[in-house]
Design a protein around this motif. Sequence first.
Motif, PDB file in Angstrom:
ATOM      1  N   LYS A   1      -4.129   5.854  -0.667  1.00 28.87           N
ATOM      2  CA  LYS A   1      -2.717   6.040  -0.988  1.00 28.87           C
ATOM      3  C   LYS A   1      -1.810   5.685   0.178  1.00 28.87           C
ATOM      4  N   LYS A   2      -2.378   5.436   1.353  1.00 25.18           N
ATOM      5  CA  LYS A   2      -1.574   5.087   2.510  1.00 25.18           C
ATOM      6  C   LYS A   2      -1.390   3.580   2.650  1.00 25.18           C
ATOM      7  N   ALA A   3      -1.640   2.838   1.596  1.00 22.93           N
ATOM      8  CA  ALA A   3      -1.498   1.387   1.652  1.00 22.93           C
ATOM      9  C   ALA A   3      -0.050   1.016   1.954  1.00 22.93           C
ATOM     10  N   SER A   4       0.109   0.041   2.847  1.00 23.02           N
ATOM     11  CA  SER A   4       1.429  -0.432   3.243  1.00 23.02           C
ATOM     12  C   SER A   4       1.541  -1.913   2.904  1.00 23.02           C
ATOM     13  N   VAL A   5       2.559  -2.257   2.129  1.00 27.32           N
ATOM     14  CA  VAL A   5       2.809  -3.647   1.738  1.00 27.32           C
ATOM     15  C   VAL A   5       4.245  -3.980   2.127  1.00 27.32           C
TER      16      VAL A   5
ATOM     17  N   HIS B   1      -1.577  -3.522   4.844  1.00 26.40           N
ATOM     18  CA  HIS B   1      -2.443  -2.642   5.636  1.00 26.40           C
ATOM     19  C   HIS B   1      -2.952  -1.558   4.694  1.00 26.40           C
ATOM     20  N   CYS B   2      -4.262  -1.518   4.469  1.00 31.79           N
ATOM     21  CA  CYS B   2      -4.808  -0.605   3.477  1.00 31.79           C
ATOM     22  C   CYS B   2      -6.240  -0.250   3.823  1.00 31.79           C
ATOM     23  N   ALA B   3      -6.742   0.759   3.150  1.00 31.47           N
ATOM     24  CA  ALA B   3      -8.134   1.163   3.334  1.00 31.47           C
ATOM     25  C   ALA B   3      -9.070   0.121   2.741  1.00 31.47           C
ATOM     26  N   ASP B   4     -10.204  -0.069   3.394  1.00 28.07           N
ATOM     27  CA  ASP B   4     -11.189  -1.035   2.914  1.00 28.07           C
ATOM     28  C   ASP B   4     -11.928  -0.470   1.715  1.00 28.07           C
ATOM     29  N   GLN B   5     -12.217  -1.317   0.759  1.00 25.73           N
ATOM     30  CA  GLN B   5     -12.954  -0.901  -0.423  1.00 25.73           C
ATOM     31  C   GLN B   5     -13.615  -2.117  -1.057  1.00 25.73           C
TER      32      GLN B   5
ATOM     33  N   TYR C   1      -9.990   0.462   7.781  1.00 24.36           N
ATOM     34  CA  TYR C   1      -8.796  -0.172   7.249  1.00 24.36           C
ATOM     35  C   TYR C   1      -8.877  -1.688   7.438  1.00 24.36           C
ATOM     36  N   ARG C   2      -8.105  -2.386   6.605  1.00 17.43           N
ATOM     37  CA  ARG C   2      -8.007  -3.843   6.676  1.00 17.43           C
ATOM     38  C   ARG C   2      -6.544  -4.245   6.835  1.00 17.43           C
ATOM     39  N   ASP C   3      -6.328  -5.363   7.521  1.00 22.35           N
ATOM     40  CA  ASP C   3      -5.001  -5.956   7.639  1.00 22.35           C
ATOM     41  C   ASP C   3      -5.059  -7.367   7.081  1.00 22.35           C
ATOM     42  N   LEU C   4      -4.103  -7.682   6.209  1.00 20.13           N
ATOM     43  CA  LEU C   4      -4.024  -9.007   5.610  1.00 20.13           C
ATOM     44  C   LEU C   4      -2.633  -9.584   5.871  1.00 20.13           C
ATOM     45  N   ASP C   5      -2.602 -10.823   6.321  1.00 23.13           N
ATOM     46  CA  ASP C   5      -1.357 -11.572   6.496  1.00 23.13           C
ATOM     47  C   ASP C   5      -1.414 -12.783   5.581  1.00 23.13           C
TER      48      ASP C   5
ATOM     49  N   VAL D   1      -0.452  -0.575  -6.697  1.00 24.20           N
ATOM     50  CA  VAL D   1      -1.135  -0.007  -7.866  1.00 24.20           C
ATOM     51  C   VAL D   1      -2.523  -0.610  -8.023  1.00 24.20           C
ATOM     52  N   GLU D   2      -2.625  -1.930  -7.856  1.00 23.77           N
ATOM     53  CA  GLU D   2      -3.916  -2.590  -8.048  1.00 23.77           C
ATOM     54  C   GLU D   2      -4.912  -2.226  -6.946  1.00 23.77           C
ATOM     55  N   MET D   3      -4.427  -1.976  -5.725  1.00 22.93           N
ATOM     56  CA  MET D   3      -5.337  -1.572  -4.655  1.00 22.93           C
ATOM     57  C   MET D   3      -5.777  -0.129  -4.807  1.00 22.93           C
TER      58      MET D   3
END
Length: 786
Positions: A198-202, A218-222, A252-256, A282-284
């Motif tokens: 729930k701490k995903a940052s977009v 920036h979100c948790a890995d899954q 956690y993962r970071d995507l650019d 929502v999708e993550m």
Amino acid sequence: MGVTNDDVVVIQKDVSTDGIWCYIVLWVVPQSSSLILRWSNLKNRLVSVCPSCIVSFYLDQSSTHSTSSPVYLLKFFSLDRKGLLHDVTQVLCELELTIQRVKVMTTPDGRVLDLFFITDNMELLHTKKRQDETLEQLHAVLGESCISCELQLAGPEYECLQGISSPSPEVAEELFGYELSDKEIRSQALSPDMSKLKKASVTVDNSLSPAHTLLQIHCADQKGLLYDIMRTLKDCNIQIAYSRFSPNSMGYRDLDLFIQQKDGKKIVDPEKQSALCSRLKVEMLHPLRVIIANRGPDTELLVANPVELSGNGRPRVFYDVTLVLKSLEICIFSAEIGRYSTSESDHEWEVYRFLLDENCRFQLSNMVARNQIVDRVRRTLMGCSFLLFSDSAPTIFICAVFGSQLGLGFEFEFLSNAIIVLAGFSIRMPRSPTTPRSSAFLSALSQEIEKKLQRALASRSQRPNLLQELFADIALEVDERARDIICNREEDAISPAEDGIHGPLCFFDVLADYYVQEPESGQPILDLIVTLWSQSFACHIFTLLFHKWLFEVQLDNSEVLLRYSSALVQGATNVFWIDIQTNTRRFQSLFHYLLEEVALEPTRLNKIPMQAQRDLYLLLSRFIIFYNSVDKLESFLKHFPVFPNAFLVGGPADFFIIELADQLQKLKVEPVLLHYLSHIKALQGMELRMTTSTRLKTCLYSFTSPGGPMYPTRAVRHAAWSALDFLFPVGQYPRHLISLFFRLLYPWYWPSSCWNFILSCIKAVLYSLLRLVFSSWEKLQRPKEY
């Protein structure tokens, strides 16, 4: 989709495109499981989904779908038993057969009729050899309970199963809604790590690129994270020009992602930006929907899998769900797969419906039991490590913990028998009143390891897979229940010196101590490892289990000692690189033992041949910074062995720097590289030869400029400049001037360079003003002297 459909984990990704060609680099590692990974088939599948490089001059606009693989009907009739559906699904996955539709029916007399509509990823199911292989594997699983088994091309009955009976409006709203219902919120509360999701940052940024919008996540890995993000962007008609998928860091993962709309324009509308960010979150958080509902008097488990524009959904959902139900010993009365489209939107879902048998250990009418099942299914689908303790089923839940710590699969039979001892229900080795509990546990665990090695020796095809599973099992962290038994201080039991363990206590730590004090327990395992010496992961397992035994037990045969010590160095190198690639320190206790108890202890070090001593020191030189042991560097260099080519290379410090520079060139994980560069300043003051000093300087300088061959990020470049200026202050200004000159040759770097220069100047001025203010304040505070 091709990568998601195979047992590989994407640890890092880079994508770039010029509008015509697309260049994709995926760093993947195999995910150990009972499924066999065929790299050549994965390559062929990836090639098949890539667009052809041949220009098509004649395009048939009426053809909207590519030629699909023929669908075959697998029909078998057999006696029912627990786990039958998952066993059949596992065989199909091992054979790389994709399940398109399923219809499972159980008769009142305890028999089951299963219809599997499948396609072949290898496109060979039309051949008799492939069909015979499939039926042979199924007969091996079904055994004598199989009454009939047929495989043929699917007929009109396949079209009849395309749809699915519509759920009730209440169930549909709960299953397909974008917001979590109250029931699901309570179920999510069972998962402590769901708070990380729930701490995903977009965030969206349009200032860094003139033509693209920067999307930062920036979100948790899954499990399937990259797939879910790419699927969502594809559904939103978003084009990706460049993207970077960073390695896992603390879960956690970071995507650019530099993205554009379908018309090639940036996303500047605030409403579109907000809608895209909300959709991604929502999708993550909720990529798959899982609920348990009542279907008349029966209980039904429903799993909704979103279907992307290509008509495909997330793969192996059916496999994961049946695996969970089998592990929970819940029988499936009937099962089916179908497509469902919501009326509010054009979104299509692949719905899996499982009618559960009430005759199980769970009270399916109990809301707590339902939430536990839903939570277990959801976490398995998302690849989360799970831990559920229940009075009714303690053994199953603990086994699930051990199988998911490293993200690697495990053999259920192997750990279930071992953990039964942990739970106090030993069935393989009854415990006598005089045997300590920890000794009984470790002895039973050793027996299971021996059995696993015997299976690997007997099965040539499954040998690499079994050894990889065994390595993952012994590398798992000991949970609290096992720790209470192993480290029981109330009895005189064999247990590790827990206070001396660096990092988490793992099973290999416990077993390594056990085989030192009970060498006869480890001898059968050692003999099997020697037999499997040439296989992958054999030296890994030997290193983890016998690294202490090698230095504590007396060995007289010098040839055997050389072989064991060489395998130790090779295995330690491999496991340390696993820590490097995952940016974890699971094997930190192994490193500290080799450094503090072996390399710095001549009595133990002299037990192995001189060549092995040199290899061990070179190995430790590469990883001493990663495992935060720079404080031992001075003592480490004093004990450095003498090398035959020392008159050419130099002293211990020169050998150390050469290995370290070579290690820096090989590092590709950004957080690890930053860690090395930040701690390398401890090398200041070392007396080095000119050639060695130049080698280190060249290595650091290669990280200071963007582009090839290292392609460092901005953070790496700044860290490299800082380390280079600190270690080699002479000539730092000419170096920066030369670097600036070369950057001026590339105009696309000018804006970022000017912006960073302005920021650096502002920071320098602010720091100077602050120092001036504080110094003036201190002068005012001082008492005046008369």
